[in-house]
Design an enzyme around this catalytic site. Structure first.
Site, PDB file in Angstrom:
ATOM      1  N   GLY A   1       0.833  -1.207   0.000  1.00 53.05           N
ATOM      2  CA  GLY A   1       0.000   0.000   0.000  1.00 53.05           C
ATOM      3  C   GLY A   1       0.861   1.247   0.000  1.00 53.05           C
TER       4      GLY A   1
ATOM      5  N   ASP B   1       7.723   4.545  -9.941  1.00 46.34           N
ATOM      6  CA  ASP B   1       8.541   4.337  -8.743  1.00 46.34           C
ATOM      7  C   ASP B   1      10.033   4.273  -9.063  1.00 46.34           C
ATOM      8  OD1 ASP B   1       6.349   4.450  -7.162  1.00 46.34           O
ATOM      9  OD2 ASP B   1       6.682   2.533  -6.162  1.00 46.34           O
TER      10      ASP B   1
ATOM     11  N   ASP C   1       8.774   5.497   8.161  1.00 41.98           N
ATOM     12  CA  ASP C   1       8.462   6.864   8.600  1.00 41.98           C
ATOM     13  C   ASP C   1       7.580   7.671   7.646  1.00 41.98           C
ATOM     14  OD1 ASP C   1      10.215   7.334   6.540  1.00 41.98           O
ATOM     15  OD2 ASP C   1      11.887   7.928   7.820  1.00 41.98           O
TER      16      ASP C   1
ATOM     17  N   LYS D   1       4.522  12.343  -2.692  1.00 41.29           N
ATOM     18  CA  LYS D   1       5.341  11.216  -2.241  1.00 41.29           C
ATOM     19  C   LYS D   1       6.270  11.715  -1.140  1.00 41.29           C
ATOM     20  CE  LYS D   1       8.419   7.513  -3.740  1.00 41.29           C
ATOM     21  NZ  LYS D   1       8.961   6.772  -4.898  1.00 41.29           N
TER      22      LYS D   1
ATOM     23  N   ASP E   1       4.410  -4.483  -7.393  1.00 38.17           N
ATOM     24  CA  ASP E   1       3.819  -3.268  -6.828  1.00 38.17           C
ATOM     25  C   ASP E   1       4.417  -2.017  -7.456  1.00 38.17           C
ATOM     26  OD1 ASP E   1       5.938  -4.580  -5.098  1.00 38.17           O
ATOM     27  OD2 ASP E   1       6.043  -2.549  -4.326  1.00 38.17           O
TER      28      ASP E   1
HETATM   29  P1  AMP Z   1       9.386   0.739  -2.705  1.00 41.61           P
HETATM   30  O1  AMP Z   1      10.469  -0.248  -2.480  1.00 41.61           O
HETATM   31  O2  AMP Z   1       9.806   2.166  -2.568  1.00 41.61           O
HETATM   32  O3  AMP Z   1       8.646   0.495  -3.989  1.00 41.61           O
HETATM   33  O4  AMP Z   1       8.333   0.539  -1.532  1.00 41.61           O
HETATM   34  C1  AMP Z   1       7.780  -0.685  -1.167  1.00 41.61           C
HETATM   35  C2  AMP Z   1       6.736  -0.456  -0.106  1.00 41.61           C
HETATM   36  O5  AMP Z   1       7.306   0.133   1.052  1.00 41.61           O
HETATM   37  C3  AMP Z   1       5.587   0.453  -0.515  1.00 41.61           C
HETATM   38  O6  AMP Z   1       4.431  -0.013   0.106  1.00 41.61           O
HETATM   39  C4  AMP Z   1       6.010   1.781   0.038  1.00 41.61           C
HETATM   40  O7  AMP Z   1       4.918   2.638   0.277  1.00 41.61           O
HETATM   41  C5  AMP Z   1       6.666   1.371   1.337  1.00 41.61           C
HETATM   42  N1  AMP Z   1       7.665   2.327   1.785  1.00 41.61           N
HETATM   43  C6  AMP Z   1       8.897   2.547   1.262  1.00 41.61           C
HETATM   44  N2  AMP Z   1       9.547   3.498   1.960  1.00 41.61           N
HETATM   45  C7  AMP Z   1       8.715   3.902   2.936  1.00 41.61           C
HETATM   46  C8  AMP Z   1       8.803   4.863   3.990  1.00 41.61           C
HETATM   47  N3  AMP Z   1       9.890   5.601   4.193  1.00 41.61           N
HETATM   48  N4  AMP Z   1       7.725   4.993   4.807  1.00 41.61           N
HETATM   49  C9  AMP Z   1       6.626   4.256   4.635  1.00 41.61           C
HETATM   50  N5  AMP Z   1       6.484   3.334   3.684  1.00 41.61           N
HETATM   51  C10 AMP Z   1       7.512   3.155   2.833  1.00 41.61           C
HETATM   52 MG    MG Z   2       7.145   1.109  -4.854  1.00 43.34          MG
END
Ligand code: AMP
Ligand code: MG
Length: 499
Positions: free
Chosen positions: A94, A266, A129, A117, A256
């Site tokens: 999510g 992303d 965070d 973002k 995702d």
């Molecule tokens: P990503 O690897 O950036 O595609 O993120 C994978 C998942 O981790 C997604 O659900 C992101 O929303 C969540 N996510 C990544 N970094 C953070 C963060 N600093 N705080 C909250 N959720 C994160």
């Molecule tokens: Mg992502």
């Protein structure tokens, strides 16, 4: 455009994804950023929204796109999704740090998502965070524009706001918020979550939302779901072909991070290849090379198979029948990919016609670039300067390549092939090639320079890079240095998932 571009407060927001109801998303308010400063805003993206760029100078703009204020009509939500990460299903992801503010429809009838973002925690943040660091925000801000101007479908960004909030990664960094803009941010994982949770009744409303908004020609058709999935598969295949053709590596092709519209989505540890290594891994954390450059097309296919698995209930009530339909749909990936990728490679080496043996000719050229670790981007520009006459001038390219013997063996075949289709007008061929082979791409060391500049509070390098990358195919003599390969000390910049 409307007669006059609009001030920010006159943009009409709604949020049709929020209207789908609570099963798909949670209402959430962005967390304020401390001492927000607008580092950059993009007038091209403002134009998509019919927004007057004069708004950039207002305090309201910074407040809104820092996440410190909302405008009337905004209905901020974080959406629920899951996904296969490095091959393993992860049940709940999510928007952990992305907040969809709503959609704006422009005078041309296009609808654009505005998504912050890094705007703080959401119910999907798990233990993280909710923030994004300035470093990764600058990289994402630049990348969307770089790909867009290469003609590659991508999310873009309206604004980059820096804050004072400390964010703990490997070291303490500062927070930033970008406002992403795309027709939709819906991912494959938005469907996977409901399949694996056995909430199959939630699939059709979401699919129909996507169809209504983005595949209007399929609205109301009885077989719309199968036809829609077929188009998603082909778009994904063509996106992979486009990435290959410019040496782009995404780095984290988890489901995702796969857009339902076939957009590049992303930007994390992405990269454009400098010295060509077909097995290049741009993500320092990808030990097994699952997302290496040459594996991307295969991973794109695998990701499509995950999407089809998740949408089986939409295809037929009988599971065996559904699987048959899904297998059929997946078969569209290969031809869509091959057709696009060969057309792109052909154009890159200056061929106008399709002939037997072209794939081999192209592969031999790529292999010699790979063997000599030649600079991917420059090599195609230099190939444009090679004379087509036997024994003609090929020095510019030859001087840059290590695999000279392989080049010397290849050139006669290449020249013969050019002449066979009458492509021996060298000036015309060079012009054609330079229109498809970028001179300027967003190399890691350039992005790094912009980050260091931004960390000192200046957007000078961001502005400069955007100016250059807006015309990636044009010679820009005043910016020649930006076409250079990275200096030795910058060749091994490692980019991790940490963002
Ligand atoms: P990503 O690897 O950036 O595609 O993120 C994978 C998942 O981790 C997604 O659900 C992101 O929303 C969540 N996510 C990544 N970094 C953070 C963060 N600093 N705080 C909250 N959720 C994160
Ligand atoms: Mg992502």
């Amino acid at each position: 455009m409307p007669d006059v571009p609009l001030p920010l407060t006159e943009l009409a927001f709604d949020n049709r994804l929020a209207a789908l109801g609570g099963g798909y998303a949670a209402q959430v308010r962005p967390a304020p950023l401390s001492r927000p400063r607008l580092l950059h805003a993009n007038a091209d993206v403002a134009a998509l929204l019919d927004l007057d760029p004069a708004a950039f100078a207002t305090a309201t703009f910074t407040e809104v796109f820092a996440g410190n204020a909302l405008l009337p009509g905004m209905a901020p939500i974080a959406t629920l999704y899951a996904g296969h990460q490095f091959g393993t299903y992860v049940p709940q992801l999510g928007d952990g740090r992305a907040i969809l503010l709503g959609q704006v429809r422009n005078a041309r009838g296009e609808s654009w998502d505005l998504q912050l973002k890094g705007a703080g925690q959401t119910p999907f943040s798990r233990f993280a965070d909710g923030r994004a660091v300035l470093r990764s925000s600058v990289r994402e801000y630049l990348a969307g524009e770089a790909l867009h101007h290469l003609g590659i479908p991508t999310t873009r960004a309206l604004s980059l706001v820096a804050g004072d909030d400390p964010v703990r990664r490997e070291t303490i960094e500062r927070a930033a918020v970008i406002c992403r803009v795309a027709p939709s941010h819906i991912r494959f994982g938005h469907f996977e979550v409901f399949y694996y949770r056995d909430q199959h009744q939630r699939l059709a409303p979401l699919a129909d939302h996507v169809i209504d908004e983005h595949f209007p020609h399929l609205r109301g058709a009885a077989d719309r779901h199968a036809r829609w999935l077929g188009e998603v598969i082909e778009r994904t295949a063509r996106l992979m072909a486009q990435w290959q053709s410019v040496g782009f590596c995404h780095g984290v092709m988890n489901t995702d991070n796969m857009s339902i519209l076939g957009l590049t989505l992303d930007y994390g540890p992405y990269g454009f290849i400098d010295a060509f290594d077909a097995h290049h891994i741009c993500n320092h954390s990808d030990d097994g090379g699952r997302y290496a450059y040459d594996r991307q097309p295969g991973i794109g296919l695998w990701n499509c198979s995950r999407l089809l698995q998740a949408t089986l209930p939409l295809l037929h009530e009988d599971e065996n029948e559904a699987v048959k339909i899904a297998e059929h749909l997946l078969e569209r990936y290969g031809p869509a990919y091959s057709e696009r990728v060969t057309a792109l490679w052909r154009a890159k080496i200056g061929l106008r016609e399709a002939r037997e043996g072209d794939a081999e000719l192209i592969n031999r050229f790529l292999t010699l670039l790979h063997r000599g670790r030649a600079d991917f981007t420059r090599s195609f520009r230099l190939l444009a300067q090679v004379a087509s006459a036997d024994g003609g001038d090929a020095r510019a390219l030859r001087d840059r390549l290590l695999a000279v013997e392989a080049l010397d063996a290849w050139l006669p075949d290449y020249r013969a092939r050019l002449r066979a289709e009458g492509s021996d007008d060298d000036a015309a061929r060079a012009a054609r090639m330079n229109a498809v082979n970028p001179k300027y791409v967003l190399r890691n060391h350039l992005a790094q320079r912009a980050i260091e500049d931004a960390e000192r509070g200046s957007a000078g390098q961001i502005e400069r890079l955007l100016t250059i990358l807006r015309r990636p195919y044009d010679e820009q003599p005043e910016h020649e240095a930006y076409a250079d390969e990275p200096p030795p000390e910058a060749r091994h910049i490692e980019v991790s998932c940490s963002s």
